[in-house]
Scaffold this active site. Structure first.
Site, PDB file in Angstrom:
ATOM      1  N   SER A 158       0.823  -1.198   0.000  1.00  0.00           N
ATOM      2  CA  SER A 158       0.000   0.000   0.000  1.00  0.00           C
ATOM      3  C   SER A 158       0.873   1.270   0.000  1.00  0.00           C
ATOM      4  CB  SER A 158      -0.950  -0.051   1.206  1.00  0.00           C
ATOM      5  OG  SER A 158      -1.943   0.929   1.107  1.00  0.00           O
ATOM      6  N   ASP A 211     -10.278  -4.707  -5.059  1.00  0.00           N
ATOM      7  CA  ASP A 211      -9.667  -3.966  -3.949  1.00  0.00           C
ATOM      8  C   ASP A 211     -10.384  -2.626  -3.845  1.00  0.00           C
ATOM      9  OD1 ASP A 211      -8.094  -2.392  -2.270  1.00  0.00           O
ATOM     10  OD2 ASP A 211      -6.188  -3.024  -3.124  1.00  0.00           O
ATOM     11  N   HIS A 230      -7.714  -5.353   0.193  1.00  0.00           N
ATOM     12  CA  HIS A 230      -6.498  -4.532   0.177  1.00  0.00           C
ATOM     13  C   HIS A 230      -5.368  -5.112   1.026  1.00  0.00           C
ATOM     14  CE1 HIS A 230      -4.267  -0.951  -0.724  1.00  0.00           C
ATOM     15  NE2 HIS A 230      -4.152  -0.607   0.561  1.00  0.00           N
TER      16      HIS A 230
END
Length: 271
Positions: free
Chosen positions: A96, A218, A247
């Site tokens: 991320s 996601d 995610h």
């Protein structure tokens, strides 16, 4: 242990191995998010784990709201950790926001990164006229307001939404735990920094090879974003869209994601 190592809870495993893999977590988690991957790496690699400043496992007194109002603050932390550990080159795995933190750090010191494996990365979360990031400004304002009003209630709604799948799943419970460990004002600051960031202009300066891994579904990062990264990064890159949901697929779908991560860590992009 040095000051930086202590502040970031740095752990070094498999220290006799020649190649170093650095694992960096995303928002609302800590290094424990890599628990399914680490056992597969320690026999062959020196593995470095650390916590981003602001994670619930770090000392909130060390969180500098000005420093961490941009991703550069986190990138400097990463470079300091690599310097303190005397790492001359690493395979950097960033989940991320940490994928973008690694990208920023690699612009300053490309020599320290043999490649970056990006998991669920996005250079911008807000939609623009020529770009689909997945969020409108109004969505974000509502999200930040909910955090301010009742952080605990917000956590219990945000966790299943981001992880995907069942409310009762172990992955949702795990993400809820690490999310709730963050001090609310710090969590808000970190998330505002992430969601308001726009790193599109720096992508062309990233010259190290990048492996872009993305869940098919996601909520935080639409699949088209992985293609945007692939088209705009300055060095060679490859995209793999996985049949995972959510995610945090390294936590929620380890059977799918861990073999993919291992393959991209082990093998380089063929020229």
């Amino acid at each position: 242990m040095g000051i930086v190592e202590t502040a970031h809870n740095v752990k070094v495993l498999g220290s006799g191995n020649p190649q170093t893999v650095v694992l960096a977590h995303g928002f609302g988690t800590d290094q424990s998010v890599w628990k399914h991957l680490v056992p597969h790496l320690v026999e062959h690699y020196r593995v470095v784990l650390y916590d981003n400043m602001g994670a619930g496992t770090t000392n909130p007194e060390y969180f500098d709201f000005d420093r961490y109002s941009s991703l550069e603050g986190y990138a400097y932390d990463l470079l300091s950790i690599l310097e303190e550990l005397q790492i001359e080159s690493c395979i950097f795995v960033g989940h991320s926001v940490s994928a973008m933190i690694g990208a920023v750090a690699s612009i300053t010191r490309p020599d320290l990164f043999s490649k970056i494996v990006m998991l669920g990365a996005s250079p911008r979360y807000l939609n623009a006229s020529d770009y689909f990031g997945g969020f409108e400004q109004e969505d974000l304002e509502q999200l930040f307001e909910a955090m301010r009003e009742n952080y605990k209630a917000w956590c219990s709604g945000f966790a299943p939404m981001v992880v995907g799948g069942d409310m009762e799943s172990v992955a949702v419970q795990e993400f809820s735990r690490t999310l709730f460990n963050m001090r609310p004002d710090i969590a808000l600051c970190v998330l505002q920094t992430i969601f308001n960031s726009d790193m599109r202009s720096i992508l062309g300066m990233v010259t190290v090879p990048c492996h872009i891994l993305q869940s098919m579904k996601d909520l935080a990062v639409p699949v088209v974003v992985s293609e945007h990264l692939h088209q705009h990064l300055g060095g060679i890159s490859i995209v793999e869209v996985m049949s995972s949901d959510g995610h945090l697929p390294q936590l929620s779908s380890p059977d799918i994601v861990i073999p993919v991560l291992l393959r991209h860590i082990r093998y380089d992009i063929e020229a």
